[in-house]
Design a protein around this motif. Structure first.
Motif, mmCIF file in Angstrom:
data_model
loop_
_atom_site.group_PDB
_atom_site.id
_atom_site.type_symbol
_atom_site.label_atom_id
_atom_site.label_comp_id
_atom_site.label_asym_id
_atom_site.label_seq_id
_atom_site.Cartn_x
_atom_site.Cartn_y
_atom_site.Cartn_z
ATOM 1 N N LYS A 55 9.733 75.047 43.074
ATOM 2 C CA LYS A 55 8.988 73.972 42.428
ATOM 3 C C LYS A 55 9.527 73.738 41.021
ATOM 4 N N HIS A 56 9.611 72.462 40.658
ATOM 5 C CA HIS A 56 10.108 72.087 39.337
ATOM 6 C C HIS A 56 9.324 72.831 38.252
ATOM 7 N N SER A 57 10.030 73.351 37.252
ATOM 8 C CA SER A 57 9.358 73.997 36.129
ATOM 9 C C SER A 57 10.197 73.834 34.866
ATOM 10 N N THR A 58 9.499 73.655 33.761
ATOM 11 C CA THR A 58 10.140 73.459 32.463
ATOM 12 C C THR A 58 9.452 74.335 31.423
ATOM 13 N N SER A 59 10.257 75.007 30.616
ATOM 14 C CA SER A 59 9.761 75.841 29.523
ATOM 15 C C SER A 59 10.585 75.570 28.271
ATOM 16 N N ARG A 60 9.967 75.770 27.115
ATOM 17 C CA ARG A 60 10.683 75.662 25.832
ATOM 18 C C ARG A 60 10.491 76.961 25.061
ATOM 19 N N PHE A 61 11.555 77.365 24.389
ATOM 20 C CA PHE A 61 11.545 78.610 23.628
ATOM 21 C C PHE A 61 12.169 78.379 22.257
ATOM 22 N N SER A 62 11.612 79.043 21.241
ATOM 23 C CA SER A 62 12.231 78.998 19.913
ATOM 24 C C SER A 62 12.076 80.362 19.246
ATOM 25 N N LEU A 63 13.060 80.712 18.455
ATOM 26 C CA LEU A 63 13.077 82.001 17.769
ATOM 27 C C LEU A 63 12.064 82.020 16.640
ATOM 28 N N VAL A 64 11.245 83.078 16.585
ATOM 29 C CA VAL A 64 10.309 83.284 15.482
ATOM 30 C C VAL A 64 10.926 84.248 14.481
ATOM 31 N N SER A 65 11.443 85.379 14.995
ATOM 32 C CA SER A 65 12.098 86.349 14.113
ATOM 33 C C SER A 65 13.034 87.233 14.932
ATOM 34 N N TYR A 66 13.927 87.904 14.201
ATOM 35 C CA TYR A 66 14.894 88.803 14.837
ATOM 36 C C TYR A 66 14.941 90.098 14.046
ATOM 37 N N GLU A 67 14.869 91.233 14.751
ATOM 38 C CA GLU A 67 14.947 92.549 14.142
ATOM 39 C C GLU A 67 16.295 93.163 14.505
ATOM 40 N N GLU A 68 17.174 93.244 13.513
ATOM 41 C CA GLU A 68 18.545 93.684 13.767
ATOM 42 C C GLU A 68 18.628 95.135 14.225
ATOM 43 N N THR A 69 17.827 96.029 13.638
ATOM 44 C CA THR A 69 17.939 97.446 13.997
ATOM 45 C C THR A 69 17.576 97.712 15.450
ATOM 46 N N SER A 70 16.594 96.988 15.985
ATOM 47 C CA SER A 70 16.215 97.170 17.391
ATOM 48 C C SER A 70 16.894 96.158 18.304
ATOM 49 N N ASP A 71 17.592 95.188 17.714
ATOM 50 C CA ASP A 71 18.240 94.095 18.451
ATOM 51 C C ASP A 71 17.236 93.375 19.349
ATOM 52 N N MET A 72 16.057 93.089 18.779
ATOM 53 C CA MET A 72 15.005 92.403 19.521
ATOM 54 C C MET A 72 14.562 91.158 18.769
ATOM 55 N N SER A 73 14.201 90.141 19.544
ATOM 56 C CA SER A 73 13.732 88.878 18.974
ATOM 57 C C SER A 73 12.281 88.640 19.376
ATOM 58 N N ILE A 74 11.539 88.003 18.481
ATOM 59 C CA ILE A 74 10.225 87.479 18.831
ATOM 60 C C ILE A 74 10.427 85.995 19.046
ATOM 61 N N VAL A 75 9.994 85.534 20.219
ATOM 62 C CA VAL A 75 10.268 84.165 20.637
ATOM 63 C C VAL A 75 8.948 83.458 20.943
ATOM 64 N N ALA A 76 8.795 82.242 20.426
ATOM 65 C CA ALA A 76 7.647 81.409 20.785
ATOM 66 C C ALA A 76 7.951 80.757 22.126
ATOM 67 N N CYS A 77 7.006 80.826 23.042
ATOM 68 C CA CYS A 77 7.197 80.321 24.398
ATOM 69 C C CYS A 77 6.202 79.200 24.677
ATOM 70 N N TYR A 78 6.710 78.086 25.169
ATOM 71 C CA TYR A 78 5.896 76.912 25.449
ATOM 72 C C TYR A 78 6.098 76.483 26.902
ATOM 73 N N PRO A 79 5.166 76.825 27.790
ATOM 74 C CA PRO A 79 5.302 76.356 29.175
ATOM 75 C C PRO A 79 4.933 74.877 29.259
ATOM 76 N N VAL A 80 5.837 74.055 29.743
ATOM 77 C CA VAL A 80 5.554 72.630 29.917
ATOM 78 C C VAL A 80 4.839 72.434 31.251
ATOM 79 N N THR A 81 5.297 73.130 32.282
ATOM 80 C CA THR A 81 4.621 73.151 33.570
ATOM 81 C C THR A 81 3.939 74.511 33.684
#
Length: 105
Positions: A55-81
């Motif tokens: 089934k058709h699905s659309t999502s949008r993501f944008s970076l909130v922050s990045y932690e270099e020591t753990s190599d992890m990102s916090i990402v804002a997630c926006y489900p369109v469907t």
């Protein structure tokens, strides 16, 4: 690392037969939009995946922050469907699975 600069976003373009990802700027942040059909391929375990006949699905993501020591990102997630597990499946497909996600990680 989730893309944060214009150069990283340009290099991040993904396109496959049944799914695509594109990027744009939202204010001062890179926004990645995923258009990818999702199908429940294992109803017992509840596992879903990107499939041509999903089934058709659309999502949008944008970076909130990045932690270099753990190599992890916090990402804002926006489900369109609103498909089941949509954000988890799309992030996995992008190569940025949610940390600790035992089904898609």
């Amino acid at each position: 690392k989730f893309p944060s600069s214009e150069n990283e976003c340009q290099n991040f373009m993904v396109s496959k037969e049944c799914a695509s990802a594109s990027w744009s700027w939202m204010g001062d942040k890179c926004c990645i939009e995923v258009n990818a059909p999702i199908k429940n391929i294992d109803p017992i375990k509840g596992y879903r995946a990107i499939c041509n006949d999903g089934k058709h699905s659309t999502s949008r993501f944008s970076l909130v922050s990045y932690e270099e020591t753990s190599d992890m990102s916090i990402v804002a997630c926006y489900p369109v469907t609103g498909r089941g597990h949509q954000l988890r499946v799309h992030l996995q497909w992008l190569g940025h699975a949610i940390h600790g996600d035992v089904l898609y990680g």
